[in-house]
Scaffold this active site. Structure first.
Site: not given
Ligand code: NAD
Length: 500
Positions: A177, A252, A291, A394
């Site tokens: 997803k 992550e 991130c 963040e």
């Molecule tokens: P997000 O948490 O909003 O969404 C990430 C994914 O989770 C999306 O596909 C979203 O649709 C899904 N999602 C959201 N709510 C959910 C729920 N309740 N249940 C299941 N899935 C759900 O994050 P984002 O805004 O897409 O990405 C940015 C974040 O990702 C930042 O905090 C960044 O630091 C983190 N990130 C971490 C890494 C790492 O390697 N640690 C890498 C890239 C991004």
């Protein structure tokens, strides 16, 4: 614009069962780039059912590891064949520059090759000395089962591939997803998996919102593992949803990453130039939507003014524009919401006493920078301290904050003063000091005199609330495996534990 039937379930591309669609927006001008299927919980269920059937009854888990690895290598070849198409799609979808898109495709190719080589080179099992010649004891690895792979929007192709490659190498089936904001390159990747010969039902794709689609996958009783990359708030929700079914969970999450610069790193002109250049790259590549972005500059007090003056001057010269345009160094933010968050962070920091040294506003429109795009100027905020929200949260935008220190202990204390622990860097000309500080940093990746490089063969992941589990490296493959101990008695005999 035609609608892409972007759900892949059991080898068939299809629209959402309820017929819903979602527009994918070009962040450079806010126009509609594509329209994709918007799945709901019923579509998630159908995808899980397909993955379950493929795992329980299909050939993939039992396919010899050498054949699975050969498929991964074919995927790597196809990624390189379609490099320009995929890089362009990633650039237009996320706003990142085309050059960054190409780097992503190359990095993903390397990840597929790495996991193929790793899985291919490992022995089938580990014989354990049971302390008796009458016992043959061996630990073997088996796939976990059906995996839900949930990815964010900042590195859509890369993040999902760090999950897909090891999941397939280990013999799992999965439902991917992608973020609802950036699904396009995951669709392209899934087509390549099919072209490479992956059996139907092994790889399934649902495009849709975190809630209900991601949430349904996380909670689903037929899902054995959920690997999630995204923000802290969604990650904790996913962990809670997964808990009742005791599935394996890998998270992550975000980071609040310190970039520690000692004065001795700036003692020579070359050292000063390298340190400032790296700080600029740490903070502003992909508009800070990384991130591991080095968004917290922690610089020794004696060089602060010179360092920040140069950093701010260079930040102001970063060429902003549509990621696909020639000469552009930084694209827009991914969405209007991300732009609004960035503006709010800067406003709050200024209200709390931060000093604006560069940026702090949307740039004036230009030929490659249309008024509707989600652009924000690279921003340097001086005079920050830990009482400010901008130091604790963040930011995920083109903002770097500046804090100062006088002693090594103070630098370490500041760098570790975060609930996150994803990445950090130390710049020093004193090798012993740099290594000493690196050893004390509580972060999953630490760079010395560098920022951002990572290697597919080295684990990536976070301490603290940056997550659990690791991607890449041997641990990144281990996430997708169960260990099974097979204990064989070569001389069966009664135990006589019970006398009767
Ligand atoms: P997000 O948490 O909003 O969404 C990430 C994914 O989770 C999306 O596909 C979203 O649709 C899904 N999602 C959201 N709510 C959910 C729920 N309740 N249940 C299941 N899935 C759900 O994050 P984002 O805004 O897409 O990405 C940015 C974040 O990702 C930042 O905090 C960044 O630091 C983190 N990130 C971490 C890494 C790492 O390697 N640690 C890498 C890239 C991004």
């Amino acid at each position: 614009m035609p609608v892409i039937d972007s759900l892949l379930i059991d080898g068939t591309w299809r629209p959402a069962s309820a017929g819903a669609t979602r527009d994918v927006v070009d962040p450079a001008d806010a126009t509609v780039l594509a329209t994709v299927a918007e799945a709901d919980a019923a579509d998630a269920d159908a995808a899980v059912a397909a993955a379950r059937r493929a795992f329980d009854h299909g050939p993939w888990p039992g396919t010899p590891v050498a054949d699975r690895c050969a498929l991964l290598r074919r995927v790597a070849g196809l990624l390189q064949r379609d490099r320009e198409e995929i890089a362009l799609a990633e650039s237009r979808d996320t706003g990142k520059t085309l050059a960054e898109g190409r780097v992503d495709v190359d990095d993903v190719t390397a990840a597929f090759r790495y996991f193929a080589a790793l899985a291919d080179s490992e022995p089938a099992g580990r014989v354990v000395d049971a302390g008796s010649a009458d016992v043959h004891s061996v630990v073997v690895h088996e796939p976990v089962g059906v995996c839900a792979l949930i990815a964010p929007w900042n590195y859509p192709l890369l993040q999902v591939s760090w999950k897909i490659a090891p999941a397939l190498a280990a013999g799992n089936t999965f439902v991917a997803k992608p973020s609802e904001l950036t699904p396009l390159t995951t669709v392209l990747l899934m087509r390549l998996l099919a072209e490479a010969g992956l059996p139907d039902g092994v790889a399934n794709l649902v495009t849709g919102a975190g809630d209900p689609v991601g949430a349904r996958l996380a909670a689903h009783a037929d899902v054995d593992l959920v690997s999630f990359t995204g923000g802290l708030a969604s990650g904790t929700t996913v962990a809670a949803l997964a808990a009742p079914t005791v599935k394996k969970v890998a998270l992550e999450l975000g980071g609040k990453n310190p970039n520690v610069v000692f004065a001795d790193a700036c003692a020579t002109d070359e050292g000063f130039d390298a340190s400032v250049d790296q700080a600029l790259n740490a903070a502003f590549v992909h508009s800070g939507q990384v991130c591991s972005a080095g968004s917290r500059l922690i610089v020794e007090e004696s060089v602060r003014e010179r360092f920040v003056t140069e950093l701010a001057a260079r930040a102001a010269r970063i060429r902003l524009g549509r990621g696909t345009a020639d000469g552009v160094e930084c694209g827009p933010l991914v969405s209007a919401a991300q732009l609004a968050k960035t503006e709010a962070h800067v406003a709050a920091a200024l209200a709390e006493g931060a000093v604006l040294r560069s940026g702090g506003a949307r740039p004036a429109p230009g030929p490659n920078r249309l008024a509707g795009g989600f652009f924000y100027s690279p921003t340097v905020l001086d005079g920050c301290d830990r009482t400010m929200g901008v130091i604790r949260e963040e930011l995920f935008g083109p903002i770097v904050t500046v804090e100062t220190f006088r002693t090594e202990d103070e630098a370490v204390a500041l760098a570790n003063d975060t609930r996150y622990g994803l990445a950090g860097a130390v710049f020093s000309a004193d090798t012993a000091r740099a290594r000493r500080v690196a050893a004390r940093l509580r972060h999953g990746t630490v760079w010395i005199n560098d920022y951002h490089p990572y290697l597919p063969q080295a684990e990536w992941g976070g301490f603290g609330r940056s997550g659990t589990g690791r991607e890449l490296g041997p641990a990144g493959l281990a996430e997708y495996r169960e260990s099974k101990h097979v204990y064989e008695n070569l001389r069966p005999a009664p135990v006589r534990w019970f006398a009767g």
